[in-house]
Design a protein around this motif. Structure first.
Motif, short mmCIF file in Angstrom:
data_model
loop_
_atom_site.label_atom_id
_atom_site.label_comp_id
_atom_site.label_asym_id
_atom_site.label_seq_id
_atom_site.Cartn_x
_atom_site.Cartn_y
_atom_site.Cartn_z
N PRO A 1 0.65 -1.15 0.01
CA PRO A 1 -0.01 0.04 0.12
C PRO A 1 0.85 1.25 0.00
CG PRO A 1 -0.94 -1.71 1.58
CD PRO A 1 0.47 -2.37 1.16
N GLU A 2 2.12 1.25 0.94
CA GLU A 2 2.65 2.50 0.60
C GLU A 2 3.60 2.72 -0.58
OE1 GLU A 2 6.56 3.96 3.56
OE2 GLU A 2 5.40 2.12 4.44
N LYS B 1 1.07 4.08 -3.00
CA LYS B 1 0.69 5.43 -2.70
C LYS B 1 1.87 6.32 -3.47
CE LYS B 1 -0.40 8.66 1.17
NZ LYS B 1 -0.77 8.51 2.54
#
Length: 422
Positions: free
Chosen positions: A50-51, A54
């Motif tokens: 997810p990081e 992003k």
């Protein structure tokens, strides 16, 4: 009824089978724990998706670069559960005495090659100095110190190093970000995985940038449309200059001046917080090495006292630019190496005052000193086992209080005095 006699051949075979089964069981136990550890690592890597997403990393790039990734537990400076600490960083800056780190043979060899490169890249270096205000010899010296002018092949796969440091390193959050930054570099196509080699600390490229620093300070100086610190010397050197400027480099100011300290010099003043105009230091008895005459503008500059071996060895008056280089690598010996190498490439001579053959205490001993100095409220910095400026000054303050020789140098004698409660 007569008891049956044991067949010795069967006994030997049975024992052999038992041993073989035991061996198989042992072999299955060890890999299972290792597999569990690797499974935890794989899960950790997956948790970064997810990081990474992003940050703009595509799923395909993330899967390609992290698929099958394994940690490297042989790296130094890791915190491994259930195992002893791997020890303090094995960087030469923190484990060698100045005489070893600043070995004349190494300086002379690099200076000789550096002078050849000054001629080869003269136009580029002039353009860099004109734009950024950083002298060519300074950035060449950084290149020489970091990768031997590109002749040293960095030993590690950067993604594996950064992933391991993010998983079990001492600065997990920092390296977590650096791993994401490395994936961004790979996605951009500016570098391939094959060329993304690193030191054990994760620095990459000819002039050793952390991946995030490539984005912050990288310069496309050769005009080919990309920042290439791996193959483009102009890009690598200009990026090093840009990083120094971004950290406060002052145009037209030297990095430091070697001086001879007067006999009554107070070595406890050798901290960044104690600054005076160079002219005031000279009035107090400090003499520029080799009869160097300083201009009025130079004497007006603010400087700190640096005595890397306490009252032994050379002394220096360090300007703001000294501490800017120190932002590149937080070691006094590193800055001395870079600054002195730059001077030598520009035609300067070796240090006027020779380094003494001082003994380097083990990290654990310096840590013990720092803890004691902290208890005495003479020291308030990190407990890291490195005898930097603040540690040396605190030792001098302790020596004054204990009524022993004040030399601002960590020695066995001072350690014994501390342990004796003096």
């Amino acid at each position: 009824m007569r008891a049956k006699r044991s067949n010795p051949v069967r006994l030997v075979l049975r024992r052999g089978v038992d041993c073989f089964v035991a061996l198989l069981l042992a072999m299955t136990v060890v890999p299972s724990s290792a597999a569990a550890a690797d499974a935890d690592f794989t899960q950790f890597i997956s948790s970064l998706w997810p990081e990474a997403a992003k940050a703009g990393v595509s799923r395909a790039v993330f899967a390609r670069e992290t698929g099958g990734l394994e940690p490297d537990y042989k790296l130094p400076d890791l915190l491994l559960p259930g195992r002893p600490k791997t020890g303090a960083p094995s960087q030469a800056e923190f484990v060698q005495v100045p005489a070893d780190y600043l070995r004349e043979a190494s300086i002379a060899r690099l200076a000789s090659h550096g002078r050849t490169l000054m001629q080869q890249h003269a136009a580029t270096l002039r353009a860099i100095e004109q734009r950024f205000g950083v002298p060519g010899p300074i950035i060449l010296a950084i290149w020489g110190r970091e990768t031997d002018f590109g002749r040293h092949r960095l030993p590690y796969d950067a993604v594996r190093v950064l992933a391991t440091q993010a998983y079990v390193g001492r600065r997990k959050e920092q390296y977590r970000g650096e791993l994401i930054a490395a994936l961004q570099l790979l996605q951009s196509g500016v570098v391939t995985r094959k060329d993304l080699r690193a030191s054990w600390g994760g620095a990459v490229g000819l002039t050793q940038f952390l991946p995030s620093e490539v984005t912050k300070h990288g310069v496309d100086f050769d005009g080919d449309g990309r920042v290439d610190l791996w193959h483009s010397v102009p890009d690598a050197l200009a990026s090093a200059a840009q990083q120094l400027v971004n950290k406060g480099w002052q145009r037209g100011v030297r990095w430091a001046y070697e001086v001879r300290a007067p006999g009554n010099a107070d070595c406890t003043q050798g901290v960044p917080e104690v600054t005076k105009p160079i002219g005031q230091w000279l009035q107090e008895g400090f003499v520029p090495a080799r009869g160097l005459r300083l201009s009025a503008a130079e004497q007006a500059q603010s400087a700190s006292l640096l005595q890397p071996e306490g009252i032994y060895g050379p002394s220096f008056l360090t300007t703001q630019n000294y501490f800017v280089i120190k932002e590149y690598n937080f070691s006094d010996l590193y800055v001395l190496f870079v600054g002195h190498l730059a001077d030598r490439m520009a035609g300067g001579a070796s240090f006027e005052t020779p380094w003494s053959a001082s003994h380097q205490l083990r990290t654990i001993s310096v840590e013990a000193m720092q803890r004691r100095l902290t208890e005495l409220r003479l020291y308030s910095d990190k407990i890291d086992g490195k005898a930097g400026m603040k540690t040396r000054a605190a030792l001098g303050a302790y020596q004054k209080r204990a009524g022993i020789k004040v030399d601002c140098w960590p020695s066995e004698e001072v350690l014994r005095a501390m342990r004796a409660g003096r």
